[in-house]
Design a protein around this motif. Structure first.
Motif, mmCIF file in Angstrom:
data_model
loop_
_atom_site.group_PDB
_atom_site.id
_atom_site.type_symbol
_atom_site.label_atom_id
_atom_site.label_comp_id
_atom_site.label_asym_id
_atom_site.label_seq_id
_atom_site.Cartn_x
_atom_site.Cartn_y
_atom_site.Cartn_z
ATOM 1 N N CYS A 48 1.909 5.152 -5.147
ATOM 2 C CA CYS A 48 0.892 5.218 -6.267
ATOM 3 C C CYS A 48 0.726 3.946 -7.009
ATOM 4 O O CYS A 48 -0.210 3.993 -7.660
ATOM 5 C CB CYS A 48 1.004 6.475 -7.154
ATOM 6 N N GLY A 49 1.237 2.867 -6.398
ATOM 7 C CA GLY A 49 1.047 1.613 -7.219
ATOM 8 C C GLY A 49 2.071 0.937 -8.085
ATOM 9 O O GLY A 49 1.688 0.072 -8.727
ATOM 10 N N VAL A 50 2.996 1.712 -8.578
ATOM 11 C CA VAL A 50 3.715 1.349 -9.569
ATOM 12 C C VAL A 50 4.669 0.063 -9.043
ATOM 13 O O VAL A 50 5.455 0.204 -7.892
ATOM 14 C CB VAL A 50 4.791 2.288 -10.145
ATOM 15 N N ASN A 51 4.412 -0.994 -9.380
ATOM 16 C CA ASN A 51 5.119 -2.310 -8.535
ATOM 17 C C ASN A 51 6.074 -2.953 -9.489
ATOM 18 O O ASN A 51 6.636 -4.041 -9.248
ATOM 19 C CB ASN A 51 4.119 -3.472 -8.087
ATOM 20 N N ALA A 52 6.522 -2.460 -10.804
ATOM 21 C CA ALA A 52 7.624 -3.066 -11.302
ATOM 22 C C ALA A 52 8.291 -1.704 -12.448
ATOM 23 O O ALA A 52 7.692 -1.081 -12.964
ATOM 24 C CB ALA A 52 7.150 -4.058 -12.507
ATOM 25 N N LYS A 98 -2.211 -6.554 -16.747
ATOM 26 C CA LYS A 98 -0.814 -5.787 -16.668
ATOM 27 C C LYS A 98 -0.784 -4.632 -17.584
ATOM 28 O O LYS A 98 -1.324 -4.700 -18.704
ATOM 29 C CB LYS A 98 0.113 -6.736 -17.329
ATOM 30 N N ILE A 99 -0.618 -3.491 -17.117
ATOM 31 C CA ILE A 99 -0.286 -2.295 -17.596
ATOM 32 C C ILE A 99 1.270 -1.732 -17.359
ATOM 33 O O ILE A 99 1.596 -1.790 -16.356
ATOM 34 C CB ILE A 99 -1.357 -1.226 -17.352
ATOM 35 N N ARG A 100 1.688 -1.419 -18.716
ATOM 36 C CA ARG A 100 3.061 -0.976 -18.669
ATOM 37 C C ARG A 100 2.935 0.809 -19.143
ATOM 38 O O ARG A 100 2.534 0.973 -20.386
ATOM 39 C CB ARG A 100 4.220 -1.530 -19.494
ATOM 40 N N LEU A 148 -4.840 4.322 -11.904
ATOM 41 C CA LEU A 148 -4.705 2.953 -12.649
ATOM 42 C C LEU A 148 -4.591 1.699 -11.545
ATOM 43 O O LEU A 148 -5.175 0.563 -11.775
ATOM 44 C CB LEU A 148 -3.568 2.948 -13.643
ATOM 45 N N SER A 149 -3.591 1.966 -10.492
ATOM 46 C CA SER A 149 -3.439 0.998 -9.601
ATOM 47 C C SER A 149 -4.707 0.493 -8.670
ATOM 48 O O SER A 149 -4.763 -0.362 -8.140
ATOM 49 C CB SER A 149 -2.266 1.357 -8.544
ATOM 50 N N ASN A 150 -5.560 1.520 -8.928
ATOM 51 C CA ASN A 150 -6.749 1.191 -7.957
ATOM 52 C C ASN A 150 -7.983 0.247 -9.085
ATOM 53 O O ASN A 150 -9.205 -0.033 -8.628
ATOM 54 C CB ASN A 150 -7.576 2.410 -7.394
ATOM 55 N N LEU A 151 -7.666 0.223 -10.192
ATOM 56 C CA LEU A 151 -8.643 -0.666 -11.022
ATOM 57 C C LEU A 151 -8.699 -2.172 -10.699
ATOM 58 O O LEU A 151 -7.485 -2.844 -10.545
ATOM 59 C CB LEU A 151 -8.097 -0.502 -12.479
ATOM 60 N N LEU A 210 -6.364 -5.367 -11.832
ATOM 61 C CA LEU A 210 -5.209 -5.123 -12.230
ATOM 62 C C LEU A 210 -3.847 -5.769 -11.251
ATOM 63 O O LEU A 210 -3.911 -5.239 -10.221
ATOM 64 C CB LEU A 210 -4.838 -3.485 -12.441
ATOM 65 N N LYS A 211 -3.109 -6.435 -11.826
ATOM 66 C CA LYS A 211 -2.271 -7.196 -10.967
ATOM 67 C C LYS A 211 -0.758 -6.323 -10.890
ATOM 68 O O LYS A 211 0.036 -6.210 -10.025
ATOM 69 C CB LYS A 211 -2.031 -8.486 -11.388
ATOM 70 N N THR A 212 -0.337 -6.113 -12.188
ATOM 71 C CA THR A 212 0.972 -5.263 -12.444
ATOM 72 C C THR A 212 0.663 -4.028 -12.987
ATOM 73 O O THR A 212 0.040 -3.773 -14.071
ATOM 74 C CB THR A 212 1.797 -6.279 -13.502
#
Length: 447
Positions: A192-196, A143-145, A164-167, A170-172
């Motif tokens: 672009c992958g921001v899911n939270a 998880k990365i914020r 980052l989302s393509n790493l 990485l789940k979140t």
């Protein structure tokens, strides 16, 4: 006060030193702090966080033992040892600050004139952020914020999020934002992958918002919240720092928002930071906030928290959303902390309140390879947990917490702590409650 606490800490160390030993073969990590500490690459001697302690409520306490659930299932993955600290906690959550700049000037966060900013040339570039993030993700971070400052004002924010989302692993990919310019950027950020999403909002009154942030924009923040809901974010988390005499009268108004909307309102205890003129009189304890909610709403039910949650989570029966309390001051959650922090200038912190930082930017620009960077990160995470734990810096933090605890007890139990012996007993009790012996799979607490 400091002298008294220091004497008690030293006595506790002499009598309970064995409780701080960690069996490296059982916890499966190699501590590199000796070699890196002597070279001067790590600044400060405070470990990842303050001493782990038991929660007042044993039923809801988090512990290192429960955190073992977060450990990688592959026991042969030695890279994950980089993320295990000397208390046995596995850090799988990385917070990355993308910028020091912000388009608000909240009273509790930043002085009116702003802060001295690091030159752009000394901030991490897009490529450097992604390279470091990849090291953490391949070692077990899932998880990365993204934070700031205000992350949405960074010009390459969408490109960073996409990378980052393509790493793999990485789940979140989450973001904490003040919401001022989020509405127009959120659709692209989601692509672009921001899911939270967490949105900071401390008041529902526009005039009060302008006073608290020294800027206009309340309607834009509310619009960002609605936009996030429409885009399918569930829940949309609303961070609300509660300050007595300022916005504590709106607690139940925020809870009412959860009736029809899929939001998680998170009430945060007012914490001391440099420049925010912290005052204990402004702090509204979690128990008081919860009591106000229960007086207004019936059937407020406690939810099961994740072992690494910083929040205590509740739901009001019949409401769509939930309510949480982040008790940083009155019931800290150090024992379950799984967070790491990468600052915009490339400095790496294991504890928000700790003084220790190590630069990852400088080794990158000096040509250090990925293996060398992992060794530096591992040394910072798994720093010595012996007597250096009780540095004067940590004692300063402990004194503030102990002083607050005594004030609260004096408020509710008039006169009980007025004698010197009671004060010393209170401090010693807090210290002993913090002494844990860490095993592979369980924690034995010694009081």
């Amino acid at each position: 006060m400091r002298g008294c606490v220091w004497e008690l800490l030293q006595g506790c160390l002499r009598s309970r030193r064995a409780y701080f030993s960690v069996d490296g073969s059982r916890c499966r990590f190699g501590c590199l702090s000796d070699s890196y500490g002597s070279s001067g690459k790590i600044r400060g001697c405070c470990p990842s966080v303050g001493t782990p302690s038991c929660s007042r409520s044993m039923a809801s306490a988090t512990s290192c033992a429960v955190l073992s659930e977060a450990l990688p299932k592959d026991k042969d993955n030695l890279a994950s040892d980089m993320l295990i600290d000397s208390f046995g906690r596995f850090h799988n959550y990385l917070r990355i600050s993308l910028t020091e700049r912000c388009n608000l000037r909240c009273h509790y966060c930043m002085p009116a004139e702003g802060v001295e900013l690091t030159p752009n040339s000394q901030l991490l570039s897009h490529a450097e952020i992604v390279r470091l993030a990849n090291l953490f993700v391949t070692s077990g971070v899932d998880k990365i914020r993204l934070t700031g400052g205000e992350p949405t004002i960074r010009k390459d924010i969408e490109d960073i999020c996409l990378s980052l989302s393509n790493l793999k692993g990485l789940k979140t990919l989450a973001m904490t934002t003040n919401g001022i310019i989020l509405t127009k950027k959120l659709p692209k950020l989601k692509e672009c992958g921001v899911n939270a999403i967490n949105i900071s909002l401390d008041t529902l009154v526009p005039a009060k918002f302008e006073f608290m942030t020294r800027r206009k924009g309340h309607e834009r923040v509310m619009g960002s919240m609605d936009a996030a809901i429409e885009l399918g974010y569930n829940p949309v988390k609303i961070n609300c720092v509660v300050m007595r005499g300022l916005n504590d009268d709106e607690i139940c108004d925020f809870v009412e928002m959860t009736r029809e909307k899929p939001i998680n309102v998170r009430f945060i205890e007012f914490m001391p930071f440099d420049g925010n003129v912290w005052n204990v009189k402004k702090l509204v304890p979690y128990v008081e906030m919860l009591d106000r909610v229960r007086q207004r709403f019936k059937n407020v039910q406690r939810l099961k928290d994740h072992p690494a949650d910083t929040a205590k989570n509740f739901i009001v029966e019949g409401h769509c959303g939930t309510v949480s309390f982040i008790t940083s001051m009155t019931e800290h959650f150090c024992a379950g902390c799984n967070r790491l922090r990468l600052l915009a200038d490339g400095n790496f912190k294991v504890c928000l309140f700790g003084p220790s930082e190590v630069s990852l930017r400088d080794p990158i620009r000096a040509g250090v390879d990925d293996l060398g960077l992992k060794e530096i990160i591992g040394a910072a995470v798994c720093i010595d947990s012996g007597p250096s734990l009780f540095s004067l810096e940590l004692v300063d933090i402990s004194c503030r917490r102990i002083a607050f605890t005594m004030r609260c007890m004096q408020h509710h139990l008039q006169g009980i702590l007025h004698t010197e012996s009671a004060v010393r007993a209170c401090i010693l009790h807090n210290v002993r409650m913090s002494c844990c012996r860490i095993y592979h799979g369980d924690v034995e607490t010694n009081v």
